[in-house]
Write a protein that holds these residues in place. Structure first.
Motif, PDB file in Angstrom:
ATOM      1  N   PHE A 293      95.705 -14.494  55.739  1.00 34.18           N
ATOM      2  CA  PHE A 293      95.775 -14.003  56.958  1.00 34.18           C
ATOM      3  C   PHE A 293      94.446 -13.593  57.568  1.00 34.18           C
ATOM      4  N   ILE A 294      93.382 -13.634  56.644  1.00 39.37           N
ATOM      5  CA  ILE A 294      91.944 -13.179  57.488  1.00 39.37           C
ATOM      6  C   ILE A 294      91.203 -14.474  57.268  1.00 39.37           C
ATOM      7  N   SER A 295      91.433 -15.575  56.736  1.00 45.40           N
ATOM      8  CA  SER A 295      90.642 -16.790  56.955  1.00 45.40           C
ATOM      9  C   SER A 295      90.300 -17.161  57.917  1.00 45.40           C
ATOM     10  N   PRO A 296      91.163 -17.165  59.161  1.00 48.50           N
ATOM     11  CA  PRO A 296      90.839 -17.798  60.478  1.00 48.50           C
ATOM     12  C   PRO A 296      89.829 -16.790  61.376  1.00 48.50           C
ATOM     13  N   TYR A 297      89.636 -15.543  60.722  1.00 48.31           N
ATOM     14  CA  TYR A 297      88.725 -14.643  61.514  1.00 48.31           C
ATOM     15  C   TYR A 297      87.689 -14.274  60.782  1.00 48.31           C
ATOM     16  N   ILE A 298      87.180 -14.969  59.564  1.00 48.78           N
ATOM     17  CA  ILE A 298      85.808 -14.498  58.951  1.00 48.78           C
ATOM     18  C   ILE A 298      85.248 -15.922  58.611  1.00 48.78           C
ATOM     19  N   SER A 299      83.877 -15.922  58.366  1.00 43.15           N
ATOM     20  CA  SER A 299      83.282 -17.269  58.022  1.00 43.15           C
ATOM     21  C   SER A 299      83.355 -17.296  56.542  1.00 43.15           C
ATOM     22  N   LEU A 300      83.002 -18.476  56.120  1.00 42.60           N
ATOM     23  CA  LEU A 300      82.848 -18.988  54.656  1.00 42.60           C
ATOM     24  C   LEU A 300      81.958 -17.865  53.799  1.00 42.60           C
ATOM     25  N   GLN A 301      80.880 -17.584  54.468  1.00 43.78           N
ATOM     26  CA  GLN A 301      79.875 -16.565  53.946  1.00 43.78           C
ATOM     27  C   GLN A 301      80.431 -15.169  53.753  1.00 43.78           C
ATOM     28  N   ALA A 302      81.136 -14.777  54.771  1.00 43.02           N
ATOM     29  CA  ALA A 302      81.885 -13.567  54.582  1.00 43.02           C
ATOM     30  C   ALA A 302      83.073 -13.638  53.462  1.00 43.02           C
ATOM     31  N   MET A 303      83.629 -14.731  53.362  1.00 44.34           N
ATOM     32  CA  MET A 303      84.836 -15.135  52.396  1.00 44.34           C
ATOM     33  C   MET A 303      83.940 -14.899  50.942  1.00 44.34           C
ATOM     34  N   LEU A 304      82.914 -15.482  50.807  1.00 42.48           N
ATOM     35  CA  LEU A 304      82.082 -15.533  49.433  1.00 42.48           C
ATOM     36  C   LEU A 304      81.694 -14.286  49.020  1.00 42.48           C
ATOM     37  N   VAL A 305      81.180 -13.517  49.878  1.00 49.57           N
ATOM     38  CA  VAL A 305      80.775 -12.133  49.687  1.00 49.57           C
ATOM     39  C   VAL A 305      81.939 -11.163  49.540  1.00 49.57           C
ATOM     40  N   LEU A 306      83.254 -11.670  49.883  1.00 48.48           N
ATOM     41  CA  LEU A 306      84.379 -10.917  49.111  1.00 48.48           C
ATOM     42  C   LEU A 306      84.501 -11.144  48.085  1.00 48.48           C
ATOM     43  N   MET A 307      84.560 -12.463  47.865  1.00 50.15           N
ATOM     44  CA  MET A 307      85.168 -13.053  46.295  1.00 50.15           C
ATOM     45  C   MET A 307      84.027 -12.267  45.224  1.00 50.15           C
ATOM     46  N   LEU A 308      82.966 -12.366  45.557  1.00 45.41           N
ATOM     47  CA  LEU A 308      81.891 -11.826  44.648  1.00 45.41           C
ATOM     48  C   LEU A 308      82.049 -10.294  44.429  1.00 45.41           C
ATOM     49  N   SER A 309      82.395  -9.984  45.474  1.00 48.53           N
ATOM     50  CA  SER A 309      82.533  -8.076  45.387  1.00 48.53           C
ATOM     51  C   SER A 309      83.943  -7.969  44.556  1.00 48.53           C
ATOM     52  N   ALA A 310      84.948  -8.573  44.538  1.00 52.94           N
ATOM     53  CA  ALA A 310      86.254  -8.802  44.111  1.00 52.94           C
ATOM     54  C   ALA A 310      86.212  -8.924  42.677  1.00 52.94           C
ATOM     55  N   ILE A 311      85.193  -9.968  42.245  1.00 53.33           N
ATOM     56  CA  ILE A 311      85.229 -10.531  40.726  1.00 53.33           C
ATOM     57  C   ILE A 311      84.299  -9.244  40.159  1.00 53.33           C
ATOM     58  N   CYS A 312      83.266  -8.626  40.849  1.00 52.56           N
ATOM     59  CA  CYS A 312      82.579  -7.753  40.051  1.00 52.56           C
ATOM     60  C   CYS A 312      83.260  -6.423  39.724  1.00 52.56           C
ATOM     61  N   LEU A 313      84.125  -5.958  40.849  1.00 47.86           N
ATOM     62  CA  LEU A 313      85.047  -4.955  40.696  1.00 47.86           C
ATOM     63  C   LEU A 313      85.920  -5.326  39.629  1.00 47.86           C
ATOM     64  N   SER A 314      86.781  -6.317  39.622  1.00 46.79           N
ATOM     65  CA  SER A 314      87.683  -6.527  38.733  1.00 46.79           C
ATOM     66  C   SER A 314      87.359  -6.465  37.324  1.00 46.79           C
ATOM     67  N   TYR A 315      86.055  -7.241  37.315  1.00 46.40           N
ATOM     68  CA  TYR A 315      85.669  -7.189  35.812  1.00 46.40           C
ATOM     69  C   TYR A 315      85.136  -6.173  35.376  1.00 46.40           C
ATOM     70  N   ALA A 316      84.516  -5.306  36.085  1.00 50.84           N
ATOM     71  CA  ALA A 316      84.098  -3.923  35.682  1.00 50.84           C
ATOM     72  C   ALA A 316      85.449  -3.119  35.091  1.00 50.84           C
ATOM     73  N   ALA A 317      86.457  -3.262  35.909  1.00 47.64           N
ATOM     74  CA  ALA A 317      87.552  -2.301  35.562  1.00 47.64           C
ATOM     75  C   ALA A 317      88.134  -3.012  33.990  1.00 47.64           C
ATOM     76  N   PHE A 318      88.102  -4.301  33.985  1.00 46.40           N
ATOM     77  CA  PHE A 318      88.678  -5.008  32.773  1.00 46.40           C
ATOM     78  C   PHE A 318      87.887  -4.622  31.527  1.00 46.40           C
ATOM     79  N   VAL A 319      86.743  -4.488  31.558  1.00 44.35           N
ATOM     80  CA  VAL A 319      85.661  -4.104  30.531  1.00 44.35           C
ATOM     81  C   VAL A 319      86.154  -2.947  30.159  1.00 44.35           C
ATOM     82  N   TYR A 320      86.304  -1.877  30.986  1.00 50.00           N
ATOM     83  CA  TYR A 320      86.535  -0.670  30.703  1.00 50.00           C
ATOM     84  C   TYR A 320      87.829  -0.615  30.078  1.00 50.00           C
ATOM     85  N   LEU A 321      88.469  -1.422  30.633  1.00 50.17           N
ATOM     86  CA  LEU A 321      90.264  -1.412  29.849  1.00 50.17           C
ATOM     87  C   LEU A 321      90.139  -1.842  28.470  1.00 50.17           C
TER      88      LEU A 321
END
Length: 346
Positions: A293-321
């Motif tokens: 849904f959002i890919s047509p409205y944001i750039s590749l760089q913004a998508m990469l920032v989103l992916m980096l933020s998501a992987i950091c958040l998910s990995y931190a939660a996983f380590v705590y788990l």
């Protein structure tokens, strides 16, 4: 064959509905089969769950290798192919799906709950009450373990959609053309399959899952950073090699997350496996939809920032788990051993 909007929209709705049923039951059945096999043969349950998921996801990833080689051949001219090529492609896919459906009819029942109460098996499977269905959907959300694993579930959907939508559109197509997408995704599928088989064999419990997921998260984080800060398209053999390396590493990460997340659910949620796998598909599919849904409205760089933020958040939660889960599993094993000793003494 008839890609009109009034056909594609209802077909997409139907495929999404059917896919949800298939994937939830796949995860539930595979976990139940692994537990049954471990129990019948006196094997370690966590290891068998990991092995079963590795075998399944390895074979499943092979479909990307084979499936993308066919379009690579059919679209070798860089066009979208002629109607006869499309018909042949769909016929091959239809035969594969039909064979899988036929083989599914030979599966044995492995539901632990039905084995415990065979007299009520038919009524439970055919006429589930609305209240029990609601509890199965809502109850996992009150489990702290589920809340901590949800970010990782969502990330797996994000990274898959990133590969399908952004990677092929902005990185592969400009360099290799439409016909080259099949080749790059075939490499992605081959490494996905190999990593799934390897990761499944190495899985033996929560500690091994933590190490393997850490490796997969590190690999994908490096790729996102490379694409964001250092990557620049280049022509020639070197540019193609770099592109295929990125595809291979993304496939390795996908293989890690698929096998380990399924094994983690099988280990943690023994009482409500089906509900846990339902949550997995809810968050995965929601993340996939979000990217498209959002890919047509944001750039590749913004998508990469989103992916980096998501992987950091998910990995931190996983380590705590993993830290909390290791203590909980150790306590559970101690309770089981004490109960067995008590039974022997009495």
């Amino acid at each position: 064959m008839f890609p009109y909007r009034y056909i594609m929209v209802p077909v997409s709705l139907y495929l999404g509905f059917a896919s949800a049923i298939i994937w939830v039951e796949q995860g539930t059945y595979l976990t139940a089969a692994a537990r049954s096999h471990a129990r019948d043969n006196g094997l370690h349950e966590g290891t068998i769950i990991g092995n079963f998921n590795g075998e399944f996801w390895g074979m499943f990833a092979c479909r990307q290798f084979v499936g993308n080689l066919l379009p690579l051949v059919l679209l070798r001219g860089g066009t979208e192919g002629n109607p006869s090529d499309t018909t042949l492609l769909f016929t091959v896919f239809l035969c594969s799906m039909t064979l899988g459906t036929i083989l599914m009819c030979f599966l044995n029942k492995r539901d632990d709950e039905l084995e415990k109460d065979p007299h009520n098996a038919e009524s439970l499977s055919l006429y589930p009450s609305l209240s029990s269905l609601s509890k199965s959907i809502v109850a996992p959300l009150f489990d702290v373990r589920m809340l901590l694993i949800i970010p990782l579930m969502a990330y797996t959907g994000l990274q898959q959609a990133f590969v399908w939508a952004e990677f092929t559109k902005y990185i592969v197509s400009p360099m290799l053309g439409v016909s080259g997408v099949g080749g790059a995704m075939a490499v992605y599928g081959a490494f996905d399959a190999a990593c799934s088989l390897t990761a499944g064999r190495l899985t033996s419990g929560l500690k091994s899952i933590t190490l393997i997921v850490s490796g997969g998260a590190f690999v994908q984080a490096v790729i996102f950073l490379w694409l964001l800060l250092c990557y620049s398209p280049s022509s020639g053999i070197l540019g193609t090699i770099n592109l295929l390396i990125i595809a291979a590493l993304l496939g390795i990460g996908d293989g890690v997350f698929n096998t380990q997340l399924s094994a983690l659910i099988g280990i943690f949620f023994k009482d409500d496996t089906e509900g846990a796998f339902a949550q997995l598909k809810v968050w995965q599919c929601s993340a996939v939809a979000l990217i498209f849904f959002i890919s047509p409205y944001i750039s590749l760089q913004a998508m990469l920032v989103l992916m980096l933020s998501a992987i950091c958040l998910s990995y931190a939660a996983f380590v705590y788990l993993s830290q909390k889960g290791e203590k909980a599993l150790s306590l559970q094993v101690q309770v089981q051993v004490q109960a067995q000793v008590h039974d022997v003494c009495t």
